[in-house]
Design a protein around this motif. Structure first.
Motif, PDB file in Angstrom:
ATOM      1  N   PHE A 296       0.837  -1.212   0.000  1.00 23.56           N
ATOM      2  CA  PHE A 296       0.000   0.000   0.000  1.00 23.56           C
ATOM      3  C   PHE A 296       0.866   1.255   0.000  1.00 23.56           C
ATOM      4  O   PHE A 296       0.518   2.268   0.578  1.00 23.56           O
ATOM      5  CB  PHE A 296      -0.914   0.012   1.232  1.00 23.56           C
ATOM      6  N   HIS A 298       1.405   3.501  -2.023  1.00 17.89           N
ATOM      7  CA  HIS A 298       0.852   4.726  -2.604  1.00 17.89           C
ATOM      8  C   HIS A 298       0.238   5.638  -1.540  1.00 17.89           C
ATOM      9  O   HIS A 298       0.175   6.834  -1.718  1.00 17.89           O
ATOM     10  CB  HIS A 298      -0.193   4.382  -3.667  1.00 17.89           C
ATOM     11  N   ILE A 299      -0.228   5.053  -0.421  1.00 19.21           N
ATOM     12  CA  ILE A 299      -0.755   5.882   0.663  1.00 19.21           C
ATOM     13  C   ILE A 299       0.337   6.822   1.155  1.00 19.21           C
ATOM     14  O   ILE A 299       0.131   8.020   1.301  1.00 19.21           O
ATOM     15  CB  ILE A 299      -1.213   5.019   1.862  1.00 19.21           C
ATOM     16  N   TYR A 300       1.534   6.254   1.380  1.00 16.59           N
ATOM     17  CA  TYR A 300       2.632   7.076   1.889  1.00 16.59           C
ATOM     18  C   TYR A 300       3.037   8.112   0.854  1.00 16.59           C
ATOM     19  O   TYR A 300       3.313   9.265   1.186  1.00 16.59           O
ATOM     20  CB  TYR A 300       3.806   6.185   2.282  1.00 16.59           C
ATOM     21  N   GLY A 302       1.099   9.447  -1.269  1.00 13.10           N
ATOM     22  CA  GLY A 302       0.057  10.472  -1.206  1.00 13.10           C
ATOM     23  C   GLY A 302       0.288  11.424  -0.049  1.00 13.10           C
ATOM     24  O   GLY A 302       0.208  12.649  -0.217  1.00 13.10           O
ATOM     25  N   VAL A 303       0.620  10.886   1.112  1.00 11.98           N
ATOM     26  CA  VAL A 303       0.834  11.745   2.284  1.00 11.98           C
ATOM     27  C   VAL A 303       2.043  12.658   2.076  1.00 11.98           C
ATOM     28  O   VAL A 303       1.992  13.865   2.342  1.00 11.98           O
ATOM     29  CB  VAL A 303       1.012  10.874   3.549  1.00 11.98           C
ATOM     30  N   LEU A 305       3.299  13.646  -0.730  1.00 13.35           N
ATOM     31  CA  LEU A 305       2.959  14.627  -1.745  1.00 13.35           C
ATOM     32  C   LEU A 305       2.109  15.756  -1.162  1.00 13.35           C
ATOM     33  O   LEU A 305       2.339  16.942  -1.409  1.00 13.35           O
ATOM     34  CB  LEU A 305       2.186  13.900  -2.849  1.00 13.35           C
TER      35      LEU A 305
END
Lengths: 328, 306
Positions: A296, A298-300, A302-303, A305
């Motif tokens: 997962f 992409h969660i990190y 996203g954060v 970013l």
């Protein structure tokens, strides 16, 4: 923290060169491939940085050129490996496995498409421009999905990497060398472009198109030329990327990729020479290390970013040099 | 080709169009009032679909699922507005695109984390399943007909809300002059949160309704989001009426193009090639429609003149 941007740039480029050489010595070919991936993504983002950084045009569809480059390589190599003829009506060829020819085709086709799309989209501005570039990329995405002759949704596999005269491209370090030299040349071109009268005028267009017009320059022409150069560079990166993976598919046109190209630039620093390069290195490193820890990741991403957009506007280079904008 | 098929396809196009309208209405409202491009709107659509599928799966009631979808999407919308979006109103478009792109990543992966990668299924309620016979002897699924009716009702309700209520006056005033309505004593940040939650609820509703005819999965929101962008660009960004007309145009073009272009090509090509080039062209047709509209009117059909 205030560091000299020029010093950082040198360190990054040297590091980018040293890491694969180290990997060669300790025999870790995968690391070389990983760095090559970063170099190619950086190249694509440098292309985007010409319109986004200098020209201030938020193109949300640059995956379009990346994909065109990829398919230029895919189609030419496909015909060469299957010994079939590519018939364009006015011209027919048996395809080619020669990289320089493929690059030329990728850049020319990207430039032509960029010219046509630029003509249509640069009439608009702001949000309209963002969404229309996105829509054009989607159009090509759906077109390649339904283009059964070249694999449709499944894409095209190219069995053997294309040739470069005098080199064995299947050896990771030699393919890396090709990509690295191209990236350095394009960075040199970018630096020259930014300092040239054209680059200065383009920069001025970003700040105030009306004033540029008032001194007798045509903002539309400036933006169009920038868009064409930008498209050609990103197209070249697409051809290299396809060669790296020996595979092309419609995902090279996907809107996520367009978004990621912008993300690379923002992580590093908008409008800065090495911004996209630093962004690409960080992105590939995150993808590799976080991706190894959790699926997962992409969660990190996203954060991270979100934090950069909200709190660190100049990206990593902005943080390191203490200067938020590239143009101060 | 029979007229029954044509009417069926027109109804399919309408159904697709009104669902696109639910998405596009929220997007265009948020852009019109707050000047914000919200890429995460597709995530709210997904949130609605997942909430509906989860609640309907637990309770067995489709209606409760729909209510859950509305609440979950509006709640998620209000939270991201207060935590993230609020800081972006004055930011450049580039920052808005990036921050909301980051939100997509967080929402998509978060949903995958909670629900897993496998699609969920949401069943059409028994009362609405099966076909009905329309005048002229056309058999058409009742559920899809209901979707058209709900879409049209929402459009009507939205029109009434904006043209006939006090909140509507504030929204319209907000589109024209943000500072002035603030000066007149309207609590702008509350109004913004409300509009955002309203847009989110519409997206969630669309997600839940469409979730019953497609599978509910991560990433379902983005293709719809991009189509909704096309819709509001065609209609003119900020215009609800434009979103309605644009949504129907896109819905009909997409559906009818996919069916009739291959047939049309068969008139002068051999069948296999016609099928291929027809469907290739059909998948591009809405983008061509958008291109044509923009060449004719660079700010969309109902957009403000610049």
């Amino acid at each position: 923290m205030k560091l000299n941007e020029r010093a950082i740039n040198t360190v990054v480029l040297l590091g980018l060169l040293a890491l694969p050489l180290y990997a060669l010595v300790v025999d870790e070919p995968f690391t070389i491939t990983l760095v090559t991936r970063a170099v190619i993504l950086a190249l694509a983002a440098v292309g985007l940085n010409i319109v986004l950084g200098i020209g201030g045009l938020v193109s949300f569809g640059h995956a379009l050129f990346f994909g065109i480059g990829g398919y230029a390589m895919g189609i030419l190599a496909y015909h060469a490996q299957t010994y079939t003829t590519l018939n364009l009506g006015f011209f027919s060829t048996g395809g080619t496995k020669l990289m320089p020819v493929i690059w030329l085709v990728a850049m020319t086709v990207s430039a032509i498409v960029a010219y046509v799309i630029g003509k249509l989209t640069l009439r608009t501005s702001g949000v309209y421009f963002i969404m229309i570039t996105l829509a054009f990329a989607q159009m090509f995405y759906y077109f390649t999905i339904s283009w059964a002759q070249y694999g449709g949704e499944d894409g095209l596999s190219i069995y053997i990497r294309n040739d470069f005269p005098g080199l064995n491209t299947l050896v990771p370090i030699q393919f890396f060398a090709i990509c690295f030299v191209i990236l350095c040349s394009v960075l040199f071109l970018y630096a020259r472009l930014q300092a040239s009268p054209f680059g200065l005028a383009l920069n001025a267009t970003r700040q105030s198109a009306t004033r540029v017009e008032a001194v007798g320059l045509d903002p539309m022409k400036l933006k169009l030329l920038a868009f064409v150069i930008s498209g050609a560079v990103t197209g070249l990166a697409g051809a290299l990327f396809a060669d790296l993976n020996r595979f092309v598919s419609p995902t090279m046109f996907s809107w996520q990729l367009s978004g990621e190209l912008i993300v690379l630039i923002i992580i590093g620093g908008v409008g800065r020479l090495m911004g996209p390069v630093i962004g690409a290195c960080v992105f590939v490193a995150l993808e590799h290390f976080l991706g190894g820890l959790t699926s997962f990741w992409h969660i990190y991403l996203g954060v991270i970013l979100l934090c950069i957009v909200l709190f660190a506007r100049g990206g990593i280079l902005g943080l390191l040099t203490g200067k938020e904008g590239a143009h101060v | 080709m029979s007229s029954i098929l044509i009417i069926e396809q027109i109804l399919n196009g309408l159904q697709f169009g009104v669902m696109l309208f639910l998405m596009a209405a929220g997007l265009t409202l948020i852009f019109g009032v707050m000047g914000l491009i919200n890429l995460a709107h597709g995530s709210l659509y997904m949130v609605g679909a997942f909430a509906a599928a989860a609640v309907a799966g637990l309770t067995g009631s489709f209606l409760l699922g729909l209510i859950a979808a509305l609440i979950a999407a509006a709640f998620a919308g209000a939270i991201i507005e207060m935590v993230v979006i609020r800081r972006l109103y004055k930011a450049a478009h580039l920052d808005q695109v990036l921050a909301t792109f980051a939100l997509i990543l967080i929402f998509s992966e978060g949903t995958r984390w909670v629900f897993g990668s496998f699609p969920l299924f949401l069943d059409i309620p028994d009362a609405l399943s099966g076909p009905v016979t329309l005048p002229g002897g056309i058999q058409y699924p009742l559920y899809r007909l209901t979707l058209i009716a709900i879409g049209l009702l929402v459009a009507l309700g939205l029109w009434a809300l904006i043209e006939r209520t006090r909140i509507g006056i504030q929204i319209r005033a907000g589109e024209n002059d943000r500072e002035m309505i603030g000066a007149l004593g309207v609590d702008i940040s509350k109004l913004y949160t409300l509009i955002f939650a309203l847009g989110a609820a519409l997206a969630g509703l669309a997600g839940a309704l469409v979730g019953a005819i497609q599978s509910v999965q991560v990433g379902m929101g983005e293709p719809v989001l991009i189509l909704a962008f096309v819709v509001i660009v065609i209609g003119g960004i900020g215009s609800i009426r434009g979103a309605f007309v644009g949504a129907l145009l896109v819905g009909l073009t997409d559906t009818l193009g996919g069916v009739f272009l291959p047939e049309l090509f068969k008139l002068f090509m051999e069948a296999g090639a016609a099928q291929k080039s027809g469907s290739a062209l059909a998948s591009m047709s809405i983008y061509m429609l958008m291109g044509l509209v923009l060449i004719w009117r660079p700010t969309g059909l109902f957009g403000a003149r610049t």
